[in-house]
Scaffold this motif. Structure first.
Motif, short mmCIF file in Angstrom:
data_model
loop_
_atom_site.label_atom_id
_atom_site.label_comp_id
_atom_site.label_asym_id
_atom_site.label_seq_id
_atom_site.Cartn_x
_atom_site.Cartn_y
_atom_site.Cartn_z
N ASP A 125 25.67 37.85 -39.54
CA ASP A 125 24.74 38.90 -39.65
C ASP A 125 24.92 40.15 -40.24
O ASP A 125 24.21 40.85 -40.25
N GLN A 127 24.69 42.69 -42.87
CA GLN A 127 23.66 42.94 -43.81
C GLN A 127 24.16 44.10 -44.68
O GLN A 127 23.53 44.24 -45.96
N LYS A 150 22.24 37.21 -44.97
CA LYS A 150 21.34 38.39 -44.60
C LYS A 150 21.70 39.55 -45.33
O LYS A 150 21.17 40.70 -45.05
N SER A 177 19.02 37.37 -51.23
CA SER A 177 18.33 38.50 -50.17
C SER A 177 18.85 39.94 -50.54
O SER A 177 18.56 40.91 -49.83
#
Length: 234
Positions: A125, A127, A150, A177
């Protein structure tokens, strides 16, 4: 005639004594470091329930490697999404805490190498990652991070890889991303960040209404999970 022979103390004895002294000093030093880290954690959480703690900052504590006591203390906070370990003299992430919900991680100005990034592959997860000022020399050194699907913000300032030809172009190719690299967007425009208290979003200079549309799309994805995205040191 009688000869008095004065012998040098056995080197092994001298060595053992010196080694024992070094071990003791190291134990005292690490005890002080652990205490400093635990006190800093307690200062930040105060009387907050463990499940409400979302961010911890342990910057400038000379950990070297993360002690087990500190690892356990951090892992108590199951909803932690942001952790900062800048300028901690980290030489390894072998004992890095298992934080399943981690979204933002700062590891600026440490002594980490490519092999240490392997640990970060499990944080799906993640980021925002700041690893500038570490011993990262080639694009291949960043391969372990390609599994972070992500990842939107990456800081590699003050690393050898950041001085390579076509650096920005290759990094954006490696991480599809990615939105922000070293505080600049894919077009090289500086990103202006809002204060933590005001929200999670960021604005680009001179973009006007496009910023609002972009921010609304970002908020719709995982509004509650995202921590404030902080502008990194230059």
């Amino acid at each position: 005639f009688f000869f008095l022979m004065i012998r040098r103390p056995p080197r092994s004895t001298q060595s053992r004594s010196s080694a024992a002294s070094d071990v003791y000093k190291r134990q005292v030093y690490m005890s002080n470091v652990v205490q400093e880290a635990l006190e800093k954690i307690n200062e930040q959480i105060e009387d907050m329930p463990e499940n409400e703690v979302e961010e911890l900052n342990l910057d400038q504590i000379e950990l070297g490697q993360i002690p087990s006591e500190v690892k356990k203390a951090i892992e108590k906070y199951s909803n932690l999404i942001a952790l900062s370990l800048n300028e901690c003299g980290l030489t390894s992430l072998d004992n890095f805490p298992n934080i399943s919900k981690l979204v933002r991680l700062e590891l600026l100005e440490n002594k980490l190498k490519s092999k240490d990034l392997e640990v970060l592959k499990s944080f799906k997860d993640l980021q925002s990652l700041s690893i500038g000022g570490n011993q990262l020399k080639t694009f291949e050194d960043l391969e372990p991070l390609k599994s972070l699907a992500k990842l939107q913000q990456l800081d590699l300032q003050n690393t050898e890889v950041a001085s390579k030809d076509k650096y920005r172009e290759k990094i954006f190719e490696m991480f599809p991303s990615l939105v922000i690299l070293d505080n600049l967007d894919s077009e090289g425009k500086e990103v202006e960040y809002e204060d933590d208290e005001e929200g999670d979003d960021f604005d680009e200079d001179d973009e006007g209404d496009d910023d609002e549309e972009y921010n609304e799309e970002e908020d719709d994805d995982e509004e509650e999970e995202k921590p404030p995205v902080k502008k990194q040191k230059k």
